[in-house]
Design an enzyme around this catalytic site. Structure first.
Site: not given
Ligand code: LLP
Length: 445
Positions: A253, A295, A297, A335, A339, A366, A395
């Site tokens: 997050g 975690e 990402g 995105r 969003y 389109c 993403y």
């Molecule tokens: N762990 C869990 C259980 C998660 O559900 C997620 C993201 C992460 C870790 C990684 O979160 P990060 O560090 O990347 O924020 N498609 C959306 C984001 C969806 C994230 C869902 N879960 C976007 O493009 O903003």
């Protein structure tokens, strides 16, 4: 063409991108030259940025909270090469599907360091994960618990995804712990406690801990502190029922820069802050120090990415706006339409030139809603210019589709002035590879 003084001027240089002689440089490579060599649309991925960020996370946690694992959240950007880069640094992985698991294993990730998340894993996925020796399931339903128990031949480690009820300030679709969330078991209404107690009845389920993920693109460290408080309270409660919690997974997050107004902490600050807060909290409450899992990402790969486009049609709607259409769109970056996500961009060979003309950057799908940036000041554009958008490492590739039978763009890795494919381009043949003309047999079966 409309001149406008209120729209934000593009602010480049997120991640480790640079401008030299007006030209955008990514991973030591000239962006406009990459576009010429590989074509557009093109995802460019700065290997050193991702490796540096991931290594910083591992080191910060080693220092602040040694009993820990940093797991890369595969959903942000999943391809074989990313695991080849991150696994040697000591990271594990969060996967949410059989496909992500397969890719992680293909990239050399140790299955024992894999956490299998997801709110509705299929029986086939559960079976495949068990057969692959996945270290941990993060269980999100009683149905899943039954499936694991059905297939596990030896005790399977599981964590339970719980909902601590923290509302992080982010888009409603990427918030995950509101009371009505589809994810996790609520702590507040007692469900989490009762499902964890009910897991004790399976002799092939080994309860090891609890997991949460409060949302994504979060800027306030307080959100993580509130989540930690709630998770620690819950551990105290479980301990009082005679249940030990060995592992605490706090999800991902951490926020990144998309536009100049975004003010994320540094990756190190996020991680160190939360780890210290947890260590103090565990000590104050006198509970056993759980193994901590984070975690991240987006914050590892997001700012490593730049997308290159070629400007095609430029169209002015009299007295309203000027569209500059590019050869990408919602098929390679959904995105903005999903969003309302905002981006900044520069012209690759005029990256620091005066931006005095207002454009809306349109995609080629389109759909009227296929707008990548709705209002950005750039130097006056002409067809053939290379436009670069920032922070496209997370993403984007992972959420891309073949909508309108466009190609998912290839990913080119850049490092110290060199470039090479990380994901190859698709071909027209790839698009029809699985197409079949249905043939129905005579007897109608
Ligand atoms: N762990 C869990 C259980 C998660 O559900 C997620 C993201 C992460 C870790 C990684 O979160 P990060 O560090 O990347 O924020 N498609 C959306 C984001 C969806 C994230 C869902 N879960 C976007 O493009 O903003």
């Amino acid at each position: 063409m409309k001149k406008n003084n209120t729209a934000p001027t593009a602010v480049p240089c997120f991640g480790d991108t640079k401008i030299e002689n007006h030209r955008l440089i990514v991973g030591g490579c000239d962006a406009a030259e990459l576009a010429k060599k590989y074509g557009t649309p093109l995802y460019v991925f700065d290997v050193n940025y991702a490796v540096k960020t991931a290594a910083a996370y591992v080191n910060v946690l080693k220092r602040e909270y040694p009993e820990s694992t940093v797991c890369y959240a595969s959903k942000a950007f999943c391809c074989t090469a990313i695991y080849k880069l991150l696994a040697p640094l000591g990271l594990g992985a969060d996967v949410v599907s059989g496909g992500e698991l397969f890719t992680a294993l293909n990239g050399g990730m140790d299955p024992k360091k894999i956490y299998f998340h997801g709110n509705n894993k299929s029986e086939a996925e559960v079976k495949y994960a068990i057969e692959s020796g996945v270290g941990y399931f993060v269980v999100d339903s009683l149905h899943e618990l039954e499936l694991i128990s059905k297939h596990a031949k030896t005790p399977q480690n599981v964590l339970f995804r719980v909902n601590p009820g923290v509302e992080a300030h982010t888009h409603r679709f990427i918030q995950t712990t509101t009371p009505d969330s589809k994810f996790g078991f609520s702590i507040a209404d007692g469900t989490a406690e009762s499902v964890i107690l009910s897991a004790q009845k399976y002799n092939n389920i080994n309860f090891v801990g609890i997991a949460c993920h409060i949302g994504s693109q979060i800027f306030e460290p307080q959100s993580f502190e509130i989540a930690i408080d709630k998770m620690v309270d819950f551990i105290v409660r479980l301990n009082s029922l005679g249940i030990t919690v060995e592992r605490l997974d706090l999800g991902g997050g951490f926020g990144v820069h998309y536009v100049a107004e975004d003010k994320p902490l540094t990756p190190e600050q996020y991680m160190a802050g939360s780890a210290k807060y947890l260590a103090a909290s565990v000590q104050n409450r006198g509970i056993k120090k759980p193994h901590l899992i984070f975690e991240p990402g987006r914050s590892i790969v997001g700012e490593a990415g730049v997308t290159l486009y070629t400007v095609g049609a430029i169209k002015t709607i009299k007295d309203i706006k000027t569209y500059a259409a590019v050869d990408g769109g919602m098929f390679e970056n959904p995105r903005p339409s999903l969003y309302d996500a905002r981006y900044t961009a520069v012209v690759a060979d005029k990256a620091d030139c005066e931006c005095d003309t207002l454009y809306s950057i349109a995609g080629k799908c389109c759909e009227s809603g296929d707008i990548l940036i709705d209002g950005i000041k750039l130097p006056e554009l002409k067809s053939g210019d290379i436009l670069a958008t920032f922070t496209t490492g997370a993403y984007h590739y992972s959420m891309a589709s073949n909508y309108n039978r466009n190609f998912v763009p290839p990913v080119v890795a850049v490092k110290d002035g060199k470039s090479a494919y990380m994901v190859k381009p698709q071909t027209y043949e790839d698009l029809i590879r699985n197409d079949v003309i249905p043939e129905f047999s005579e007897d109608g079966k």
